[in-house]
Design a protein around this motif. Sequence first.
Motif, PDB file in Angstrom:
ATOM      1  N   PHE A 118      -5.816 -22.353  14.366  1.00 45.56           N
ATOM      2  CA  PHE A 118      -6.433 -22.793  13.109  1.00 45.56           C
ATOM      3  C   PHE A 118      -5.452 -22.664  11.950  1.00 45.56           C
ATOM      4  O   PHE A 118      -5.409 -23.528  11.068  1.00 45.56           O
ATOM      5  CB  PHE A 118      -7.713 -22.002  12.838  1.00 45.56           C
ATOM      6  CG  PHE A 118      -8.513 -22.522  11.674  1.00 45.56           C
ATOM      7  CD1 PHE A 118      -8.907 -23.848  11.613  1.00 45.56           C
ATOM      8  CD2 PHE A 118      -8.866 -21.684  10.638  1.00 45.56           C
ATOM      9  CE1 PHE A 118      -9.640 -24.329  10.536  1.00 45.56           C
ATOM     10  CE2 PHE A 118      -9.599 -22.151   9.561  1.00 45.56           C
ATOM     11  CZ  PHE A 118      -9.988 -23.479   9.505  1.00 45.56           C
ATOM     12  N   ILE A 119      -4.651 -21.611  11.960  1.00 47.26           N
ATOM     13  CA  ILE A 119      -3.622 -21.447  10.931  1.00 47.26           C
ATOM     14  C   ILE A 119      -2.653 -22.626  10.967  1.00 47.26           C
ATOM     15  O   ILE A 119      -2.319 -23.210   9.933  1.00 47.26           O
ATOM     16  CB  ILE A 119      -2.877 -20.101  11.105  1.00 47.26           C
ATOM     17  CG1 ILE A 119      -3.801 -18.941  10.710  1.00 47.26           C
ATOM     18  CG2 ILE A 119      -1.573 -20.073  10.314  1.00 47.26           C
ATOM     19  CD1 ILE A 119      -3.296 -17.571  11.100  1.00 47.26           C
ATOM     20  N   GLN A 120      -2.209 -22.991  12.162  1.00 47.72           N
ATOM     21  CA  GLN A 120      -1.299 -24.133  12.311  1.00 47.72           C
ATOM     22  C   GLN A 120      -1.956 -25.421  11.825  1.00 47.72           C
ATOM     23  O   GLN A 120      -1.325 -26.240  11.153  1.00 47.72           O
ATOM     24  CB  GLN A 120      -0.870 -24.277  13.780  1.00 47.72           C
ATOM     25  CG  GLN A 120      -0.027 -23.142  14.295  1.00 47.72           C
ATOM     26  CD  GLN A 120       1.394 -23.179  13.770  1.00 47.72           C
ATOM     27  OE1 GLN A 120       1.868 -24.169  13.246  1.00 47.72           O
ATOM     28  NE2 GLN A 120       2.093 -22.060  13.925  1.00 47.72           N
ATOM     29  N   GLN A 121      -3.228 -25.593  12.151  1.00 44.01           N
ATOM     30  CA  GLN A 121      -3.961 -26.782  11.731  1.00 44.01           C
ATOM     31  C   GLN A 121      -4.053 -26.848  10.198  1.00 44.01           C
ATOM     32  O   GLN A 121      -3.808 -27.896   9.598  1.00 44.01           O
ATOM     33  CB  GLN A 121      -5.364 -26.768  12.338  1.00 44.01           C
ATOM     34  CG  GLN A 121      -6.235 -27.945  11.926  1.00 44.01           C
ATOM     35  CD  GLN A 121      -7.657 -27.822  12.468  1.00 44.01           C
ATOM     36  OE1 GLN A 121      -7.930 -27.034  13.365  1.00 44.01           O
ATOM     37  NE2 GLN A 121      -8.561 -28.598  11.924  1.00 44.01           N
ATOM     38  N   LEU A 122      -4.402 -25.731   9.573  1.00 43.84           N
ATOM     39  CA  LEU A 122      -4.474 -25.694   8.111  1.00 43.84           C
ATOM     40  C   LEU A 122      -3.107 -25.970   7.492  1.00 43.84           C
ATOM     41  O   LEU A 122      -3.003 -26.710   6.506  1.00 43.84           O
ATOM     42  CB  LEU A 122      -4.989 -24.338   7.633  1.00 43.84           C
ATOM     43  CG  LEU A 122      -6.480 -24.081   7.736  1.00 43.84           C
ATOM     44  CD1 LEU A 122      -6.797 -22.621   7.410  1.00 43.84           C
ATOM     45  CD2 LEU A 122      -7.253 -25.003   6.819  1.00 43.84           C
ATOM     46  N   MET A 160      -6.156 -17.431   2.594  1.00 43.74           N
ATOM     47  CA  MET A 160      -5.135 -17.859   1.644  1.00 43.74           C
ATOM     48  C   MET A 160      -4.818 -19.343   1.827  1.00 43.74           C
ATOM     49  O   MET A 160      -4.719 -20.095   0.843  1.00 43.74           O
ATOM     50  CB  MET A 160      -3.862 -17.022   1.815  1.00 43.74           C
ATOM     51  CG  MET A 160      -2.754 -17.406   0.852  1.00 43.74           C
ATOM     52  SD  MET A 160      -3.169 -17.184  -0.894  1.00 43.74           S
ATOM     53  CE  MET A 160      -3.082 -15.409  -0.996  1.00 43.74           C
ATOM     54  N   LEU A 161      -4.674 -19.800   3.075  1.00 45.08           N
ATOM     55  CA  LEU A 161      -4.376 -21.207   3.328  1.00 45.08           C
ATOM     56  C   LEU A 161      -5.513 -22.110   2.851  1.00 45.08           C
ATOM     57  O   LEU A 161      -5.273 -23.188   2.299  1.00 45.08           O
ATOM     58  CB  LEU A 161      -4.083 -21.444   4.810  1.00 45.08           C
ATOM     59  CG  LEU A 161      -2.773 -20.832   5.316  1.00 45.08           C
ATOM     60  CD1 LEU A 161      -2.664 -20.982   6.831  1.00 45.08           C
ATOM     61  CD2 LEU A 161      -1.576 -21.461   4.623  1.00 45.08           C
ATOM     62  N   LYS A 162      -6.745 -21.668   3.044  1.00 49.51           N
ATOM     63  CA  LYS A 162      -7.891 -22.443   2.540  1.00 49.51           C
ATOM     64  C   LYS A 162      -7.838 -22.536   1.024  1.00 49.51           C
ATOM     65  O   LYS A 162      -8.089 -23.597   0.449  1.00 49.51           O
ATOM     66  CB  LYS A 162      -9.205 -21.798   2.982  1.00 49.51           C
ATOM     67  CG  LYS A 162      -9.559 -22.020   4.431  1.00 49.51           C
ATOM     68  CD  LYS A 162     -10.884 -21.341   4.740  1.00 49.51           C
ATOM     69  CE  LYS A 162     -11.334 -21.546   6.156  1.00 49.51           C
ATOM     70  NZ  LYS A 162     -12.609 -20.848   6.420  1.00 49.51           N
ATOM     71  N   ALA A 163      -7.515 -21.423   0.363  1.00 50.91           N
ATOM     72  CA  ALA A 163      -7.426 -21.416  -1.099  1.00 50.91           C
ATOM     73  C   ALA A 163      -6.299 -22.338  -1.581  1.00 50.91           C
ATOM     74  O   ALA A 163      -6.457 -23.042  -2.581  1.00 50.91           O
ATOM     75  CB  ALA A 163      -7.214 -19.992  -1.612  1.00 50.91           C
ATOM     76  N   GLY A 167      -6.664 -25.929  -3.698  1.00 53.26           N
ATOM     77  CA  GLY A 167      -6.055 -25.943  -5.018  1.00 53.26           C
ATOM     78  C   GLY A 167      -6.378 -24.726  -5.864  1.00 53.26           C
ATOM     79  O   GLY A 167      -6.025 -24.678  -7.046  1.00 53.26           O
ATOM     80  N   ARG A 168      -7.035 -23.717  -5.280  1.00 50.19           N
ATOM     81  CA  ARG A 168      -7.350 -22.506  -6.038  1.00 50.19           C
ATOM     82  C   ARG A 168      -6.139 -21.598  -6.154  1.00 50.19           C
ATOM     83  O   ARG A 168      -6.079 -20.747  -7.038  1.00 50.19           O
ATOM     84  CB  ARG A 168      -8.506 -21.744  -5.387  1.00 50.19           C
ATOM     85  CG  ARG A 168      -9.827 -22.474  -5.450  1.00 50.19           C
ATOM     86  CD  ARG A 168     -10.964 -21.673  -4.840  1.00 50.19           C
ATOM     87  NE  ARG A 168     -10.857 -21.660  -3.385  1.00 50.19           N
ATOM     88  CZ  ARG A 168     -10.820 -20.545  -2.652  1.00 50.19           C
ATOM     89  NH1 ARG A 168     -10.889 -19.367  -3.218  1.00 50.19           N
ATOM     90  NH2 ARG A 168     -10.720 -20.630  -1.343  1.00 50.19           N
TER      91      ARG A 168
END
Length: 180
Positions: A118-122, A160-163, A167-168
């Motif tokens: 999931f990290i790689q996907q993000l 963090m990657l989601k943020a 754009g947060r």
Amino acid sequence: MPLKLNVGLSKKVGLPDYGSLGASCHVEVELESSLLQQDLQAFQQHVRRAYVACAQAVNDELARQQSPNSSAPGQPSSQETSRAAAPDNSHASQNNGNGTAGNGANGGHPASQKQLDFIQQLARQIRGLGVRRLDALTEKMFGKPLAALTSLDASSLIDMLKAIKEGRVDLEAALNGATT
């Protein structure tokens, strides 16, 4: 008249035996009130930097509390007592649900393959973040490569990657150490 900016972040993670561990960070800074009318981009950058700093403080505190070397909650570790640390605004509490302090050993579990995937996907979905820069971000946040992350580390990196994706949080600020 100065403008007061308050940024706060709280995070709670589960522990064995229905317990939990939480940390929060709240920062207040004064800015020029003209930023809202004249330079909205600069204002947003100040907000992002404060958020990134809080996110890093919270993630660091959760990791510290869950490390096998950490002492009981509220008690400084031997490392902490041997060095003078500047006070910060982060707070942590820990309770394993049965009235005794947990050891937080579940933070030592390696990240699952599902988390790493999931990290790689993000990372692929974030413009300007390739494999090398993802490794640099991981080193900056946790001081270790992606493959060495614990489950808690991976969860924090996902947040963090989601943020960043939403754009947060500014990618460049995170990569350049504005999180510390």
